[in-house]
Design a protein around this motif. Structure first.
Motif, PDB file in Angstrom:
ATOM      1  N   ARG A 152      -8.874  13.973 -14.574  1.00 33.59           N
ATOM      2  CA  ARG A 152      -8.773  13.071 -16.269  1.00 33.59           C
ATOM      3  C   ARG A 152      -6.571  12.790 -15.866  1.00 33.59           C
ATOM      4  O   ARG A 152      -5.962  13.181 -14.870  1.00 33.59           O
ATOM      5  CB  ARG A 152      -8.152  15.040 -16.333  1.00 33.59           C
ATOM      6  N   ARG A 153      -6.702  12.127 -16.574  1.00 34.76           N
ATOM      7  CA  ARG A 153      -5.608  11.081 -16.801  1.00 34.76           C
ATOM      8  C   ARG A 153      -4.584  11.433 -18.240  1.00 34.76           C
ATOM      9  O   ARG A 153      -5.002  11.193 -18.924  1.00 34.76           O
ATOM     10  CB  ARG A 153      -5.964   9.895 -16.492  1.00 34.76           C
ATOM     11  N   LEU A 154      -3.335  11.590 -17.775  1.00 34.09           N
ATOM     12  CA  LEU A 154      -2.307  11.666 -18.819  1.00 34.09           C
ATOM     13  C   LEU A 154      -1.335  10.456 -18.625  1.00 34.09           C
ATOM     14  O   LEU A 154      -0.797   9.775 -17.371  1.00 34.09           O
ATOM     15  CB  LEU A 154      -1.783  12.879 -18.746  1.00 34.09           C
ATOM     16  N   ASN A 155      -1.565   9.303 -19.746  1.00 35.22           N
ATOM     17  CA  ASN A 155      -0.935   8.415 -19.932  1.00 35.22           C
ATOM     18  C   ASN A 155      -0.906   7.384 -18.501  1.00 35.22           C
ATOM     19  O   ASN A 155       0.295   6.567 -17.977  1.00 35.22           O
ATOM     20  CB  ASN A 155       0.812   8.306 -19.768  1.00 35.22           C
ATOM     21  N   GLY A 156      -1.928   7.694 -17.843  1.00 38.21           N
ATOM     22  CA  GLY A 156      -2.522   7.041 -16.867  1.00 38.21           C
ATOM     23  C   GLY A 156      -2.341   7.316 -15.192  1.00 38.21           C
ATOM     24  O   GLY A 156      -2.989   6.877 -14.444  1.00 38.21           O
ATOM     25  N   LEU A 157      -1.686   8.660 -15.923  1.00 37.85           N
ATOM     26  CA  LEU A 157      -1.407   8.872 -14.226  1.00 37.85           C
ATOM     27  C   LEU A 157      -1.935  10.661 -13.844  1.00 37.85           C
ATOM     28  O   LEU A 157      -2.524  10.937 -14.640  1.00 37.85           O
ATOM     29  CB  LEU A 157       0.005   9.858 -14.240  1.00 37.85           C
ATOM     30  N   LEU A 184      -3.894  13.464 -13.379  1.00 40.05           N
ATOM     31  CA  LEU A 184      -3.108  15.502 -13.636  1.00 40.05           C
ATOM     32  C   LEU A 184      -4.320  16.124 -13.106  1.00 40.05           C
ATOM     33  O   LEU A 184      -3.431  17.298 -12.792  1.00 40.05           O
ATOM     34  CB  LEU A 184      -3.265  15.005 -15.478  1.00 40.05           C
ATOM     35  N   SER A 185      -5.168  15.888 -13.300  1.00 43.30           N
ATOM     36  CA  SER A 185      -6.768  17.292 -13.119  1.00 43.30           C
ATOM     37  C   SER A 185      -7.675  16.367 -12.829  1.00 43.30           C
ATOM     38  O   SER A 185      -8.093  15.765 -12.802  1.00 43.30           O
ATOM     39  CB  SER A 185      -6.483  18.148 -14.073  1.00 43.30           C
ATOM     40  N   LEU A 186      -8.430  17.346 -11.541  1.00 44.77           N
ATOM     41  CA  LEU A 186      -9.508  17.242 -10.689  1.00 44.77           C
ATOM     42  C   LEU A 186     -10.162  18.414 -11.909  1.00 44.77           C
ATOM     43  O   LEU A 186     -10.015  19.497 -10.945  1.00 44.77           O
ATOM     44  CB  LEU A 186      -9.568  17.258  -9.373  1.00 44.77           C
ATOM     45  N   ASP A 187     -11.480  18.506 -12.416  1.00 46.12           N
ATOM     46  CA  ASP A 187     -11.812  19.256 -12.836  1.00 46.12           C
ATOM     47  C   ASP A 187     -13.752  19.460 -12.597  1.00 46.12           C
ATOM     48  O   ASP A 187     -14.465  17.771 -13.226  1.00 46.12           O
ATOM     49  CB  ASP A 187     -12.128  19.429 -14.909  1.00 46.12           C
ATOM     50  N   LEU A 188     -13.762  20.030 -12.010  1.00 45.26           N
ATOM     51  CA  LEU A 188     -15.902  21.016 -11.885  1.00 45.26           C
ATOM     52  C   LEU A 188     -16.137  21.939 -13.013  1.00 45.26           C
ATOM     53  O   LEU A 188     -15.560  22.964 -13.287  1.00 45.26           O
ATOM     54  CB  LEU A 188     -15.534  21.259 -10.273  1.00 45.26           C
ATOM     55  N   ALA A 241      -6.620  15.013  -2.594  1.00 43.32           N
ATOM     56  CA  ALA A 241      -4.973  14.990  -3.109  1.00 43.32           C
ATOM     57  C   ALA A 241      -5.558  12.988  -3.040  1.00 43.32           C
ATOM     58  O   ALA A 241      -4.759  12.936  -3.361  1.00 43.32           O
ATOM     59  CB  ALA A 241      -4.882  14.920  -1.256  1.00 43.32           C
ATOM     60  N   ALA A 242      -6.327  12.831  -2.272  1.00 43.24           N
ATOM     61  CA  ALA A 242      -6.234  11.240  -2.430  1.00 43.24           C
ATOM     62  C   ALA A 242      -7.078  10.732  -3.639  1.00 43.24           C
ATOM     63  O   ALA A 242      -6.614   9.729  -4.345  1.00 43.24           O
ATOM     64  CB  ALA A 242      -8.136  10.796  -1.650  1.00 43.24           C
ATOM     65  N   VAL A 243      -8.045  11.831  -4.772  1.00 42.69           N
ATOM     66  CA  VAL A 243      -8.974  11.269  -6.161  1.00 42.69           C
ATOM     67  C   VAL A 243      -6.926  11.455  -6.733  1.00 42.69           C
ATOM     68  O   VAL A 243      -6.643  10.806  -7.824  1.00 42.69           O
ATOM     69  CB  VAL A 243      -9.552  12.336  -6.169  1.00 42.69           C
ATOM     70  N   LEU A 244      -5.885  12.460  -6.590  1.00 44.98           N
ATOM     71  CA  LEU A 244      -5.273  12.870  -7.576  1.00 44.98           C
ATOM     72  C   LEU A 244      -4.054  12.097  -7.129  1.00 44.98           C
ATOM     73  O   LEU A 244      -2.573  12.334  -7.769  1.00 44.98           O
ATOM     74  CB  LEU A 244      -4.372  14.504  -7.201  1.00 44.98           C
ATOM     75  N   ASP A 245      -3.890  11.008  -6.060  1.00 43.39           N
ATOM     76  CA  ASP A 245      -2.771  10.245  -5.977  1.00 43.39           C
ATOM     77  C   ASP A 245      -1.839  11.286  -5.014  1.00 43.39           C
ATOM     78  O   ASP A 245      -0.508  11.379  -5.878  1.00 43.39           O
ATOM     79  CB  ASP A 245      -2.810   9.763  -6.937  1.00 43.39           C
TER      80      ASP A 245
END
Length: 249
Positions: free
Chosen positions: A135-140, A142-146, A196-200
């Motif tokens: 999930r991104r907020l304004n393109g950044l 923000l979260s990984l949801d399972l 960490a890789a997914v969330l940059d």
């Protein structure tokens, strides 16, 4: 011993100052993104400039501010408030702060682990719908949801627009009734290499881990989520009442 005690007192005081400055940073209390000068902060808090420097270093290490020679101290990142007052989806919660979009990384019917089956109250052999979203907020990021969903409300999501919609909104449409209550647990975890890789985010960075079991208004549990938020981009807020005569509060 006296030197060690002095260092401890200075470190304790720096931590106290950092806690108060952190709130100003997170809530946008510094106009223009620039905290006051060290000398002004030292006067405000009644402490030394060295202690103020230590406090600012703590905030720098958290990624909240930047300290550059010749430029000074600037706010490096904005944290977005996630309210704990109501049961809302992420886009509903952060709508005033920008656009939330979802990248569906995985989705399908799976046999649930025993822990998931037990939380959702499912009989043996019953499958669940599993959804993993970035999930991104304004393109950044923000979260990984399972997310694990009972089939009754989860299967219709295969044909739904999950990119631009909160699952909560879709669940209420599918179920024909509102969501009711959710059981919530929040803890701090370190980012594993994959997350960490997914969330940059840096490997091992502090994340806010939210585990949430959501029920429909009739009491049925339908949605079990494990959400990893970037701790440097989100802050949790809520109101707590010590006493109330209304059990619905």
């Amino acid at each position: 011993m006296e030197l060690a005690d002095a260092r401890r007192r200075r470190a304790d005081r720096a931590r106290q100052v950092a806690d108060l400055l952190r709130r100003e940073v997170v809530h946008g209390g510094f106009g223009g993104g620039h905290p006051p000068l060290e000398s002004a902060l030292a006067r405000e808090f009644g402490t030394s400039r060295n202690t103020i420097r230590d406090a600012l270093d703590l905030l720098r290490d958290e990624g909240l501010i930047e300290r550059c020679p010749g430029v000074g101290t600037t706010v490096a990142a904005e944290k977005y408030p996630h309210g704990l007052h109501r049961l809302l989806g992420l886009a509903e919660t952060l709508r005033e702060h920008g656009e939330v979009t979802n990248e569906v990384r995985a989705m399908g019917l799976i046999p649930p682990p025993a822990a998931v089956r037990g939380r959702l109250g499912l009989p043996p052999g019953e499958s669940v719908v599993y959804v993993e979203r970035l999930r991104r907020l304004n393109g950044l990021p923000l979260s990984l949801d399972l997310t694990y969903l009972v089939r009754e409300v989860g299967e219709p999501l295969f044909d739904a627009d999950l990119v631009h919609n909160d699952v909560f909104v879709l669940l209420e449409r599918i179920a024909g009734q509102p969501l009711g209550v959710a059981e919530l647990t929040i803890e701090a975890v370190n980012a594993d290499p994959h997350t960490a890789a997914v969330l940059d985010a840096p490997r091992g960075a502090a994340l806010l881990m939210v585990e949430r079991l959501t029920h429909l208004s009739d009491g049925r549990p339908v949605d079990l989520e494990f959400v990893r938020f970037r701790g440097d981009r989100l802050t949790m807020r809520g109101h707590l009442w010590r006493n109330t005569d209304d059990p619905g509060q």
